[in-house]
Design an enzyme around this catalytic site. Sequence first.
Site: not given
Length: 252
Positions: A139, A152
């Site tokens: 990401s 995360y």
Amino acid sequence: MKNSGNTIILTGGGSGIGRLIARRLHDAGNTVIIASRNMDALAETAEGYANIHTLELDQTDPVSIDAFAKRIADDFPQANMLINNAGIMRMEGSLAAKRDLADAEESVTNNLLGPIRLTNALIDQLVAQPNAALINVTSGLAFVPLVLAPTYSAIKAGIHNYTVSLRAVLKDRVEVIEIAPPALRTTLTPGQENNERFMDPELFVDQVMDLLQRDPTPAEVLVEEVDYMRRTEKEDRLEETVAGINPFLANF
Ligand SMILES: NC(=O)c1ccc[n+]([C@@H]2O[C@H](COP(=O)([O-])OP(=O)(O)OC[C@H]3O[C@@H](n4cnc5c(N)ncnc54)[C@H](OP(=O)(O)O)[C@@H]3O)[C@@H](O)[C@H]2O)c1
């Protein structure tokens, strides 16, 4: 990476970018095995695609991972690519006060241990194949954290770093690629699907397929929308960029 004639294992193929990538890889002439917990969603992805196969997998569960790896060895011994795409994203609340860590711990089990365990379970098979490739989906938050999702973000940074180790060790044996998406309009978190500021996943997957099909395939598959995040450290503007993507920070 080789563009067609592969047998590709892709986790999280029942929704989001996993579904789109599975269908695009199929249409490029590959056999694709999609795997996740919701078999109905997988079946929907595969409907009308003769060479998309579905297999159950819960990557939080080592028993499920071992059973999955055995099914692959028995039924798809020619599988030469693994795409670690499955994952969850949980908003965690403020780090400034003691909190329940259930979401953080679930994220570690799923998004960090999951791909590490699955890669480990399949690595001997991959190494034995010609034209093997391993693709990890990270990401933009691997490079600049969203403070609402610190675990995360940290996990994605960890998988980025782990991918660097894999690439170094597997050099000339397995091609190791990272895809680092920007924010996308998928159902990863509630409401995200309709966020107009996020990138259209179809457009994202168009660009990813174009980059994957280049020769040589870039080690990091990055679209323009994530470049600013990726270049943050190099351009020495971490603090400013953290503040920029977390505008609510002062009240948090
Ligand atoms: N959307 C974004 O803005 C964005 C940005 C950067 C990176 N990413 C990354 O892109 C990847 C795909 O996300 P997405 O946006 O396409 O979201 P998504 O539609 O929610 O897809 C996630 C997939 O992961 C599967 N999954 C979750 N936990 C699993 C488990 N324990 N075992 C097996 N499969 C599991 C889910 O299927 P089941 O629930 O059926 O198991 C689901 O199909 C993720 O790694 C995500 O972190 C997304």
